[in-house]
Enzyme design. Structure first.
Site, PDB file in Angstrom:
ATOM      1  N   ASP A  65       0.824  -1.219   0.000  1.00  0.00           N
ATOM      2  CA  ASP A  65       0.000   0.000   0.000  1.00  0.00           C
ATOM      3  C   ASP A  65       0.857   1.269   0.000  1.00  0.00           C
ATOM      4  OD1 ASP A  65       0.607  -0.895   2.674  1.00  0.00           O
ATOM      5  OD2 ASP A  65      -0.868   0.494   3.484  1.00  0.00           O
ATOM      6  N   HIS A  66       2.198   1.107   0.091  1.00  0.00           N
ATOM      7  CA  HIS A  66       3.084   2.274   0.078  1.00  0.00           C
ATOM      8  C   HIS A  66       3.958   2.352  -1.169  1.00  0.00           C
ATOM      9  CE1 HIS A  66       2.308   3.336   4.375  1.00  0.00           C
ATOM     10  NE2 HIS A  66       1.845   2.097   4.323  1.00  0.00           N
TER      11      HIS A  66
END
Ligand SMILES: [Zn+2]
Ligand SMILES: [Zn+2]
Length: 311
Positions: A65-66
């Protein structure tokens, strides 16, 4: 003055209102993208910032998610944008995942852009005469997680009245004094920097932490920060789950802000399980100067405080 644009503030998966982790830190003509979740390139366009001068990306850790947004972004940069060099900073683990992702995107093909993957260790990772970026270790899940400290250089203010009293002419002499040189006046007297410069003033300090499982090891690096950006994935009522997954509650983030004497707290990595209002309420009960920014909100951070610019 620092500016920060929150491009993505959701945890793990996007919501209707919030995209995945990314924020843009601006200082003069420098731009630093911190994390690059899926959808970041679209958020950059929507924010009005675009891709201009975007040549430094700092990764907090390697969770998807990063970092997933790097695939699309590098693909765009390599084909259409005139960015010659992109430097990606991160821990070994994050860079390994980025390498895998780039293998899918570029398939070993030639690109017109230089892509540097720079392994981060605690310490200064970037600096110029006006500011520096320092990486520091953060405890989350997996090795090599980092936060980033943006520090404006200390400066000594020019004491106009003292300069007048001493007869320092208005001209390049004043700049030379600020730069640390001693000058000789027409009558032969010498004036040094200490004669006309005041006590050193701490520059603005902005600390950006990504996902984090505990705060005790962050107090010193956050000490007296003008702004702290940190995750608040859970509320206290699910504190056991927060600690199991290596995340913080809003209350823990707020307690860190109190303990470290932070001036302003920004809470990001917001879970879809809670309302923004509940996160804000829990944090503000402990630390009043808390903001839960929305995607595309932009703030200006000075010694005088934090001010919302757009959003
Ligand atoms: Zn995350
Ligand atoms: Zn994570």
């Amino acid at each position: 003055m620092f500016e920060i644009v929150f491009l993505g503030t959701s945890a793990s998966a996007p919501s209707v209102e919030r995209g995945l982790s990314a924020s843009l830190v601006l200082y003069r003509d420098q731009r630093f993208l911190v994390d690059c979740g899926e959808g970041t390139q679209r958020q950059l366009l929507r924010s009005g910032m675009g891709f201009r001068k975007l040549d430094k990306i700092l990764l907090t850790h390697g969770h998807l998610d990063h970092i997933l947004g790097l695939g699309g972004m590098v693909s765009t940069f390599s084909r259409w944008e005139s960015i010659e060099k992109l430097s990606l900073y991160g821990g070994q683990w994050a860079l390994e995942r980025v390498r895998d992702l780039m293998h899918v995107v570029l398939r070993g093909g030639e690109v017109d852009m230089q892509l540097d993957l720079i392994p981060v260790r605690p310490g200064v990772i970037w600096q110029d005469s006006a500011m520096s970026v320092t990486a520091f270790p953060v405890s989350h899940r997996g090795p090599g997680c980092f936060g980033y400290l943006f520090q404006e250089a200390t400066r000594r203010p020019f004491l106009e009245e003292r300069a007048e009293e001493l007869g320092v002419p208005r001209g390049p002499e004043r700049r030379w004094l600020v730069e640390g040189q001693t000058i000789t006046l027409p009558d032969g007297r010498q004036v040094g920097p200490d004669d006309v410069l005041g006590e050193p003033l701490q520059g603005i300090k902005v600390v950006h932490v990504g996902d984090a499982g505990r705060t005790r090891n962050l107090v010193e690096v956050c000490r007296d920060a003008d702004a702290l950006v940190i995750e608040a994935t859970y509320l206290s009522r699910e504190a056991d789950m927060a600690s199991r997954f290596g995340h913080l509650t809003a209350a823990q983030a707020a307690e860190l802000a109190v303990r470290a004497n932070v001036k302003h707290l920004f809470l990001v990595h917001i879970s879809r399980r809670y309302s923004e209002r509940d996160i804000r309420r829990e944090a503000r009960a402990i630390f009043a100067n808390t903001t839960v920014p929305r995607d595309l909100d932009m703030f200006r951070i000075t010694k005088g405080g934090v001010e919302k610019v757009t959003g």
